[in-house]
Design a protein around this motif. Structure first.
Motif, PDB file in Angstrom:
ATOM      1  N   ARG A   1       0.839  -1.201   0.000  1.00 17.51           N
ATOM      2  CA  ARG A   1       0.000   0.000   0.000  1.00 17.51           C
ATOM      3  C   ARG A   1       0.876   1.254   0.000  1.00 17.51           C
ATOM      4  NH1 ARG A   1      -2.362   0.258   5.047  1.00 17.51           N
ATOM      5  NH2 ARG A   1      -1.125   2.063   5.558  1.00 17.51           N
ATOM      6  N   ILE A   2       1.910   1.263   0.811  1.00 20.29           N
ATOM      7  CA  ILE A   2       2.823   2.407   0.864  1.00 20.29           C
ATOM      8  C   ILE A   2       3.535   2.575  -0.470  1.00 20.29           C
ATOM      9  CG2 ILE A   2       4.975   3.250   1.909  1.00 20.29           C
ATOM     10  CD1 ILE A   2       3.943   1.996   4.547  1.00 20.29           C
ATOM     11  N   ARG A   3       3.936   1.466  -1.063  1.00 19.88           N
ATOM     12  CA  ARG A   3       4.613   1.519  -2.366  1.00 19.88           C
ATOM     13  C   ARG A   3       3.698   2.117  -3.429  1.00 19.88           C
ATOM     14  NH1 ARG A   3       6.895  -3.855  -3.090  1.00 19.88           N
ATOM     15  NH2 ARG A   3       8.503  -3.173  -1.675  1.00 19.88           N
ATOM     16  N   ARG A   4       2.408   1.719  -3.392  1.00 19.15           N
ATOM     17  CA  ARG A   4       1.431   2.278  -4.341  1.00 19.15           C
ATOM     18  C   ARG A   4       1.272   3.772  -4.149  1.00 19.15           C
ATOM     19  NH1 ARG A   4      -1.799  -2.114  -3.594  1.00 19.15           N
ATOM     20  NH2 ARG A   4      -3.063  -1.037  -2.052  1.00 19.15           N
ATOM     21  N   GLN A   5       1.257   4.204  -2.884  1.00 17.41           N
ATOM     22  CA  GLN A   5       1.085   5.622  -2.588  1.00 17.41           C
ATOM     23  C   GLN A   5       2.270   6.443  -3.079  1.00 17.41           C
ATOM     24  OE1 GLN A   5       0.542   5.597   1.627  1.00 17.41           O
ATOM     25  NE2 GLN A   5      -1.663   5.271   1.517  1.00 17.41           N
TER      26      GLN A   5
END
Length: 139
Positions: free
Chosen positions: A101-105
């Motif tokens: 999720r952090i990588r997507r953000q």
């Protein structure tokens, strides 16, 4: 595994999780190290930092979050269980989901997405300027 200074419910939940993933107390090497950083005289005089190593998997954990050794022992076991869970469950684990999720953000936006955002900003700016009061010009 008792006497961690936490509620019996939390202790029970941790022991169930450890049992679920096949983590036995006999497979854990536990060492106590002097902590560093904030905590004052308590930290400097007592060995509150807890080091755990799970022998079958080779996973190591160090915890010095709290000033109490008992609480650090509990937290270290919880972290160890979470790490082993991540290894066992792989893609389904909570930690993996959080990282993706952090990588997507953080991923860069496409040109089309950037243009769309800029256009929305322009429209908003235009709306604000049209809303502004008209000043009278002295002739």
């Amino acid at each position: 595994m008792s006497g961690f200074g936490v509620s019996p419910e939390k202790e029970k939940a941790l022991s169930e999780k450890m049992l679920r993933f096949g983590i036995r107390e006999a497979d854990i090497v536990e060492k106590f190290i002097r902590s560093a950083g904030p905590g004052g005289q308590n930290v400097n005089k007592t060995s509150t930092c807890v080091y755990l190593k799970h022998l079958p998997s080779g996973i190591q954990v160090k915890c010095q979050k709290e000033r109490s050794q008992a609480l650090n022992r509990f937290i270290a076991r919880r972290i160890l269980a979470a790490k082993i869970e991540a290894v066992v469950l792989g893609e389904l684990s909570e930690e993996k989901r959080r990282i993706t999720r952090i990588r997507r953000q953080k991923r860069r936006r496409s040109r089309k997405a950037k243009l769309k955002i800029l256009e929305a900003k322009r429209r908003h700016s235009l709306k604000k300027t049209l809303r502004a009061k008209i000043r009278e010009i002295d002739l």
